[in-house]
Scaffold this active site. Structure first.
Site, mmCIF file in Angstrom:
data_model
loop_
_atom_site.group_PDB
_atom_site.id
_atom_site.type_symbol
_atom_site.label_atom_id
_atom_site.label_comp_id
_atom_site.label_asym_id
_atom_site.label_seq_id
_atom_site.Cartn_x
_atom_site.Cartn_y
_atom_site.Cartn_z
ATOM 1 N N GLY A 252 1.068 -1.239 0.032
ATOM 2 C CA GLY A 252 -0.081 -0.162 -0.147
ATOM 3 C C GLY A 252 0.847 1.430 -0.027
ATOM 4 O O GLY A 252 0.662 2.027 -0.862
ATOM 5 N N ALA A 253 1.679 1.411 1.003
ATOM 6 C CA ALA A 253 2.599 2.346 1.160
ATOM 7 C C ALA A 253 3.701 2.110 2.164
ATOM 8 O O ALA A 253 3.505 1.306 2.967
ATOM 9 C CB ALA A 253 1.841 3.752 1.735
ATOM 10 N N GLU A 255 6.746 3.988 4.677
ATOM 11 C CA GLU A 255 6.670 5.335 5.403
ATOM 12 C C GLU A 255 8.217 5.630 5.523
ATOM 13 O O GLU A 255 9.041 6.195 6.399
ATOM 14 C CB GLU A 255 6.414 4.980 6.983
ATOM 15 C CG GLU A 255 7.254 4.095 7.784
ATOM 16 C CD GLU A 255 6.777 2.390 7.843
ATOM 17 O OE1 GLU A 255 6.225 2.274 6.608
ATOM 18 O OE2 GLU A 255 7.184 2.032 8.754
ATOM 19 N N ASN A 256 9.064 5.278 4.364
ATOM 20 C CA ASN A 256 10.626 5.758 4.543
ATOM 21 C C ASN A 256 10.551 7.099 4.939
ATOM 22 O O ASN A 256 10.085 8.057 4.519
ATOM 23 C CB ASN A 256 11.446 5.443 3.333
ATOM 24 C CG ASN A 256 10.923 4.391 2.388
ATOM 25 O OD1 ASN A 256 11.033 3.373 2.965
ATOM 26 N ND2 ASN A 256 10.164 4.417 1.328
ATOM 27 N N HIS A 286 -1.449 8.486 7.959
ATOM 28 C CA HIS A 286 -0.893 7.184 8.542
ATOM 29 C C HIS A 286 0.687 7.390 8.448
ATOM 30 O O HIS A 286 1.569 7.217 9.117
ATOM 31 C CB HIS A 286 -1.328 5.991 7.835
ATOM 32 C CG HIS A 286 -0.883 4.667 8.370
ATOM 33 N ND1 HIS A 286 -1.404 3.908 9.257
ATOM 34 C CD2 HIS A 286 0.471 3.882 8.321
ATOM 35 C CE1 HIS A 286 -0.673 2.803 9.306
ATOM 36 N NE2 HIS A 286 0.503 2.877 9.003
ATOM 37 N N GLU A 287 1.062 7.442 7.038
ATOM 38 C CA GLU A 287 2.508 7.286 6.536
ATOM 39 C C GLU A 287 3.598 8.520 7.409
ATOM 40 O O GLU A 287 4.474 8.216 7.865
ATOM 41 C CB GLU A 287 2.703 7.286 4.934
ATOM 42 C CG GLU A 287 2.082 6.339 4.591
ATOM 43 C CD GLU A 287 2.397 5.029 4.934
ATOM 44 O OE1 GLU A 287 3.593 4.700 5.507
ATOM 45 O OE2 GLU A 287 1.365 4.050 5.225
ATOM 46 N N HIS A 290 4.198 8.042 11.042
ATOM 47 C CA HIS A 290 5.184 7.064 11.069
ATOM 48 C C HIS A 290 6.573 7.863 11.290
ATOM 49 O O HIS A 290 7.428 7.502 11.634
ATOM 50 C CB HIS A 290 5.437 6.052 9.915
ATOM 51 C CG HIS A 290 4.630 4.930 10.082
ATOM 52 N ND1 HIS A 290 4.537 3.999 11.065
ATOM 53 C CD2 HIS A 290 3.686 4.191 9.151
ATOM 54 C CE1 HIS A 290 4.103 3.007 10.854
ATOM 55 N NE2 HIS A 290 3.236 3.076 9.519
ATOM 56 N N GLU A 309 2.627 0.357 14.074
ATOM 57 C CA GLU A 309 1.720 0.471 13.331
ATOM 58 C C GLU A 309 0.497 0.777 13.920
ATOM 59 O O GLU A 309 -0.745 1.746 13.326
ATOM 60 C CB GLU A 309 1.376 -0.970 12.665
ATOM 61 C CG GLU A 309 2.439 -1.273 11.719
ATOM 62 C CD GLU A 309 2.684 -0.299 10.544
ATOM 63 O OE1 GLU A 309 1.793 0.540 10.181
ATOM 64 O OE2 GLU A 309 3.856 -0.294 9.822
HETATM 65 ZN ZN LIG Z 1 2.304 1.829 8.874
#
Ligand SMILES: [Zn+2]
Length: 803
Positions: A252-253, A255-256, A286-287, A290, A309
């Site tokens: 999905g994605a 989070e770098n 959400h990302e 993070h 998470e």
């Molecule tokens: Zn996440």
């Protein structure tokens, strides 16, 4: 290939402290890349042995303090360590077509090549030699050599030099799993907000879509940053912030730090509904969360995946609601994500939110699931309700200050939040984070007995937990009585609410403050069809619908016929897209698909909702999509033939949805699908076409789809085939594959990027074939890889539930 064990990680963290990584990647060759790395690290016990990791190299040369060292099974043997050490490695490796290490994607529309590298959980070692565990953080300095006309982005600010050389600034200390870069002829837009340079990137053939959405995406990013700065009291710590929509991504994605990667579906090619935009914002938020939960303060070991998470989940939904970017965020969480948590919690594979004993990194992949995300977020919200939001937030702010650029575990988190609250949270954590399963809360039908002094609520499921919640009574005249209370025993009497008259719906957990399955008394159930359509609060409607669906799943505690009657009465009036979609998806996939209710009334409900939607609105598109999933051939054909309702644009995505259903019904054959694919020559078009072919009821089509889902090297095509393979009414054609699944399932994992392979295994499970149960049980009695065992056991569990 050996996976790092927890024991090894603990020992290595005791011995080794990494001072820095200097990484140089040469991406100028077509099929493979060259990596050169210098790692400076210290050792607390000179003379000791340890190891670093390097995976997937074709040729490699590694030295420790100038002397050559061997690589065995992906491990660089480090003997006779000095107090201060220099590890140097040079290797070449192939690009991956599937996403392990550096993925290479060639755009079928214009032939352009795009590369990106991402590292979760232990793929950093495919790109540079490293100590690949989350608690050995170090600053990273990257240099990339790329073709002259490319753009390169990574975890830090970058300067472009002559000859395609890109020099990055040194990052703050990062865990290896957060290393990332993208390289290629990317289309890039930039803005600035509050001193943060913002970037948006996609491949050139999608540029128009990004340009159209850029204002909204930048504004959303800025709004989320502002809110996080208010909530967390610590500024965003990684400088610039790029968000890239990357091709061929099976997740999905990711989070770098400073470079978040999203799957391209988040860049809408065609029409988008409000729900599409709302949920995309939740993912963006959400990302971004993070950057604090995970990137600034990182879990020490994979036991605490939830520390990343659950928080990102909680905060993503919260900020979506608080910034007004998703006005019904709380309702959407309840009807969609939280149900994912309840479902996962009933599976054989359920585990505590914070488990104790993730043995190695390979096993850690399992826990990126509904427990770590959704149940974890629900448990944390209950904690915030329990302690008070300000206390909870002040604890979080201290947590960020104390563990900034470091690592933390469950005990650290509990200590900091407990200090803020002035109480010991160990007992709370035992009940909510260290145990499994949801409690069921059930009101006793006291109204029949004339009503005692209060409403008695039964709690079942072990352990019993204290639930801080609101009990509400919704009367048919629109009046509401709300009573906040704590239910903490097997039977608790809530005062002041039992006298609700007939025609009233009593709802436990109105407001969705706690994590528990809730039930209705018989009088409330009888009142639902009259009360639910007029209920103003979307969150109350979401909690009611979620409870009703759960009761249908639980051995028909509410029979499918009663559910259908409620759906017909209440769903046409449903204004929240997320609720409409989730209820209809459940009706279609869990019930109609199994013959437990007919498809016809579902199509009628969608038709009524479509007629009520304003032409050209997102709601019209949402109901049209829903109708496309349940309609019969005449309507699908008329829409494809340009006879669509006023205002509804039949764009490429909707055409594919219509064609998928037509293919499943045997009306659109492979020739028509091929013609559509010529109209849409994108990589998305290829995936949608694969799904249509897999859905078509012919022996040849099914054989080809099965071959693709077992063997296709493109993971997204394999997933598309798996998702569309099992269709209603095709049992004569597909029943044989129910048996075959269990012999072919090891091959589905072979040579594939693991997260994608597991999706194939999950989607291809013959969940509609009762005959598969015996085969599943037989396979489970054999010696299986734990990840595969989990998928099979969960699939069998779902099958058993309905047979
Ligand atoms: Zn996440």
């Amino acid at each position: 290939m050996s996976s790092l064990t927890r024991r090894e990680a603990v020992e290595r963290a005791r011995l080794v402290a990494v001072r820095s990584y200097v990484i140089e990647l040469d991406l100028t060759a077509a099929d493979s890349f060259t990596s050169r790395t210098v790692v400076e690290f210290s050792c607390t016990e000179p003379g000791a042995e340890s190891f670093a990791e390097l995976k997937g190299a074709q040729t490699a040369h590694v030295t420790l303090n100038g002397a050559e060292v061997p690589i065995v099974d992906g491990r660089v043997k480090l003997a006779g360590l000095a107090a201060e050490n220099r590890l140097e490695a040079r290797f070449t490796a192939r690009y991956s077509p599937s996403g392990e290490g550096i993925l290479r994607f060639v755009d079928p529309e214009d032939g352009q090549t795009y590369l990106y590298g991402q590292a979760p959980l232990d793929d950093a070692q495919r790109m540079f030699v490293c100590f690949d565990q989350p608690d050995l953080k170090a600053p990273m300095t990257l240099t990339v050599h790329a073709p002259e006309e490319w753009t390169v982005r990574g975890n830090a600010a970058v300067a472009r030099r002559d000859g395609g050389r890109w020099e990055f600034a040194q990052t703050p200390p990062l865990s290896t799993y957060l290393f990332s870069f993208i390289a290629g002829p990317w289309h890039r837009l930039e803005r600035e907000h509050d001193g943060i340079a913002l970037g948006l990137l996609c491949r050139r053939s999608l540029a128009a879509g990004l340009d159209a959405d850029a204002d909204a995406l930048f504004a959303a990013t800025a709004a989320a940053f502002d809110r996080y700065h208010e909530l967390f009291g610590v500024r965003y710590p990684f400088g610039k912030y790029d968000q890239a929509f990357v091709p061929g991504f099976a997740g999905g994605a990711v989070e770098n730090p400073a470079l978040v990667n999203y799957r391209e579906e988040f860049l809408f090619r065609a029409g988008a509904t409000d729900s599409d935009r709302h949920r995309r914002f939740v993912v963006m938020a959400h990302e971004m969360a993070h950057m604090w939960f995970g990137n600034l303060v990182t879990l020490r070991w994979w036991d605490d995946v939830w520390l990343n998470e659950a928080f990102a989940e909680l905060m993503g939904w919260r900020v979506a609601g608080e910034t007004g970017r998703h006005p019904a965020a709380a309702a959407d969480f309840a009807i969609w994500r939280e149900r994912w948590g309840y479902l996962a919690d009933e599976r054989p594979s359920t585990h505590p939110v914070a488990p104790d004993g993730i043995a190695d990194t390979a096993v850690a992949f399992q826990n990126f699931d509904g427990i770590s995300y959704a149940k974890g977020a629900a448990a944390l919200r209950q904690l915030a309700v329990h302690l008070g939001d300000e206390v909870f937030l002040s604890g979080l702010r201290e947590y960020f200050r104390r563990y900034r650029f470091g690592n933390a575990a469950l005990t650290d988190f509990l200590a900091v939040i407990g200090d803020a609250a002035g109480r010991d949270l160990t007992g709370w954590a035992e009940l909510w984070l260290r145990s499994t399963g949801a409690n069921t809360l059930r009101p006793l039908p006291a109204r029949a007995a004339g009503g005692p002094a209060g409403l008695t609520v039964e709690q079942s499921g072990r352990p019993l937990r204290p639930h801080r919640l609101t009990v509400s009574a919704f009367a048919s005249d629109g009046s509401v009585l709300r009573v906040p209370f704590t239910i903490d025993a097997a039977a608790t009497t809530v005062p002041g609410i039992a006298a609700a008259p007939a025609g009233t719906v009593l709802l436990l957990n109105d407001g969705d403050d706690t994590y528990a399955k809730v039930r209705f008394d018989p009088f409330s159930r009888a009142a639902l069809p009259a009360v639910l359509p007029d209920l103003e609060d979307p969150l109350a409607r979401a909690v009611i619908w979620a409870s009703v669906m759960d009761a249908v799943r639980d051995g028909g505690e509410i029979p499918p016929s009663e559910f259908l009657a409620l759906l017909v009465a209440a769903l046409p009036a449903e204004r929240q897209e997320g609720i409409f979609e989730e209820v209809l998806t459940f009706a279609r996939e869990s019930l109609a698909r199994r013959g437990l209710i007919p498809f016809g009334p579902l199509a009628e409900v969608c038709t009524a909702a479509l007629a009520a939607a304003a032409p050209g609105s997102g709601r019209q598109l949402a109901t049209a999509r829903a109708l496309a999933g349940v309609a019969g051939v005449p309507l699908l054909r008329s829409w494809l033939g340009d006879d669509a309702p006023e205002g509804l644009v039949i764009d490429a995505d909707l055409r594919w949805s219509l064609l998928l259903r037509l293919a499943a019904l045997g009306s659109a054959d492979p020739d028509e699908i091929a013609a559509e694919e010529r109209r849409d020559p994108s990589s998305t078009g290829a995936e949608r076409a694969a799904a249509c072919r897999a859905a078509f009821p012919s022996a040849e089509a099914k054989a080809a789809a099965w071959e693709a889902l077992v063997h296709d090297s493109n993971p997204r095509l394999a997933i598309a085939n798996a998702e569309a393979f099992w269709q209603a009414g095709q049992e004569a054609l597909t029943d044989g594959y129910a048996e075959r699944y269990f012999t072919d399932v090891p091959a589905m994992l072979e040579g594939r990027y693991l997260p994608a392979a597991l999706k194939v295994v999950r989607f291809a499970f013959p969940v509609y074939s009762p005959r598969a149960l015996a085969s599943a049980d037989a396979l489970l009695r054999t010696d299986l890889d734990p990840l595969l065992r989990r998928e099979i056991a969960d699939g069998a569990d779902e099958l058993r539930r309905w047979t």
